[in-house]
Write a protein that holds these residues in place. Sequence first.
Motif, PDB file in Angstrom:
ATOM      1  N   ILE A   1       0.842  -1.197   0.000  1.00 56.70           N
ATOM      2  CA  ILE A   1       0.000   0.000   0.000  1.00 56.70           C
ATOM      3  C   ILE A   1       0.877   1.247   0.000  1.00 56.70           C
ATOM      4  O   ILE A   1       0.549   2.251  -0.631  1.00 56.70           O
ATOM      5  N   GLY A   2       2.024   1.179   0.673  1.00 55.50           N
ATOM      6  CA  GLY A   2       2.940   2.304   0.693  1.00 55.50           C
ATOM      7  C   GLY A   2       3.558   2.586  -0.662  1.00 55.50           C
ATOM      8  O   GLY A   2       3.960   3.720  -0.949  1.00 55.50           O
ATOM      9  N   LEU A   3       3.628   1.590  -1.506  1.00 57.75           N
ATOM     10  CA  LEU A   3       4.166   1.780  -2.855  1.00 57.75           C
ATOM     11  C   LEU A   3       3.126   2.298  -3.848  1.00 57.75           C
ATOM     12  O   LEU A   3       3.462   2.633  -4.977  1.00 57.75           O
ATOM     13  N   TYR A   4       1.888   2.364  -3.425  1.00 58.63           N
ATOM     14  CA  TYR A   4       0.794   2.778  -4.309  1.00 58.63           C
ATOM     15  C   TYR A   4       1.016   4.148  -4.959  1.00 58.63           C
ATOM     16  O   TYR A   4       0.669   4.330  -6.131  1.00 58.63           O
ATOM     17  N   PRO A   5       1.586   5.138  -4.266  1.00 56.45           N
ATOM     18  CA  PRO A   5       1.768   6.443  -4.925  1.00 56.45           C
ATOM     19  C   PRO A   5       2.617   6.391  -6.189  1.00 56.45           C
ATOM     20  O   PRO A   5       2.529   7.289  -7.032  1.00 56.45           O
ATOM     21  N   PHE A   6       3.440   5.365  -6.353  1.00 50.43           N
ATOM     22  CA  PHE A   6       4.236   5.259  -7.575  1.00 50.43           C
ATOM     23  C   PHE A   6       3.368   5.093  -8.815  1.00 50.43           C
ATOM     24  O   PHE A   6       3.824   5.352  -9.926  1.00 50.43           O
ATOM     25  N   ILE A   7       2.120   4.684  -8.639  1.00 49.27           N
ATOM     26  CA  ILE A   7       1.223   4.532  -9.783  1.00 49.27           C
ATOM     27  C   ILE A   7       1.023   5.878 -10.476  1.00 49.27           C
ATOM     28  O   ILE A   7       0.870   5.945 -11.693  1.00 49.27           O
ATOM     29  N   TYR A   8       1.078   6.970  -9.709  1.00 48.62           N
ATOM     30  CA  TYR A   8       0.887   8.294 -10.301  1.00 48.62           C
ATOM     31  C   TYR A   8       2.109   8.756 -11.086  1.00 48.62           C
ATOM     32  O   TYR A   8       2.027   9.699 -11.862  1.00 48.62           O
ATOM     33  N   ALA A   9       3.244   8.095 -10.896  1.00 43.63           N
ATOM     34  CA  ALA A   9       4.445   8.445 -11.649  1.00 43.63           C
ATOM     35  C   ALA A   9       4.572   7.638 -12.941  1.00 43.63           C
ATOM     36  O   ALA A   9       5.168   8.108 -13.899  1.00 43.63           O
ATOM     37  N   PHE A  10       3.998   6.435 -12.966  1.00 46.88           N
ATOM     38  CA  PHE A  10       4.219   5.538 -14.092  1.00 46.88           C
ATOM     39  C   PHE A  10       2.984   5.265 -14.952  1.00 46.88           C
ATOM     40  O   PHE A  10       3.101   4.671 -16.016  1.00 46.88           O
ATOM     41  N   VAL A  11       1.819   5.672 -14.508  1.00 49.70           N
ATOM     42  CA  VAL A  11       0.577   5.410 -15.243  1.00 49.70           C
ATOM     43  C   VAL A  11      -0.015   6.751 -15.660  1.00 49.70           C
ATOM     44  O   VAL A  11       0.044   7.733 -14.915  1.00 49.70           O
ATOM     45  N   GLU A  12      -0.586   6.803 -16.840  1.00 53.23           N
ATOM     46  CA  GLU A  12      -1.232   8.032 -17.304  1.00 53.23           C
ATOM     47  C   GLU A  12      -2.365   8.405 -16.362  1.00 53.23           C
ATOM     48  O   GLU A  12      -3.072   7.542 -15.832  1.00 53.23           O
TER      49      GLU A  12
END
Length: 82
Positions: free
Chosen positions: A16-27
């Motif tokens: 869950i802590g890694l979830y913010p990376f989705i905003y860096a790699f996904v449109e």
Amino acid sequence: MKTLLFVRMCVLALLIGLYPFIYAFVEHQYTFLGSKPLEVLHNVIWKSAFFSHIIFGGLALFIGWSQFSIHSVIKISEYTGL
């Protein structure tokens, strides 16, 4: 059994802590931001507040599990006398 549950909690917290990376790699159209109107997305204050909330929340979840480690509980109880 207690160790297994602790490991499970740690793994889930890290994921869950890694979830913010989705905003860096996904449109953004495929994330939560895709549901927001353009007026909101162009608002610099809202966008900076959103990203700071996501980053610091993810960071807290990513490192927060360590406070439940048995070693940290023992150290805290030694210093406080509780």
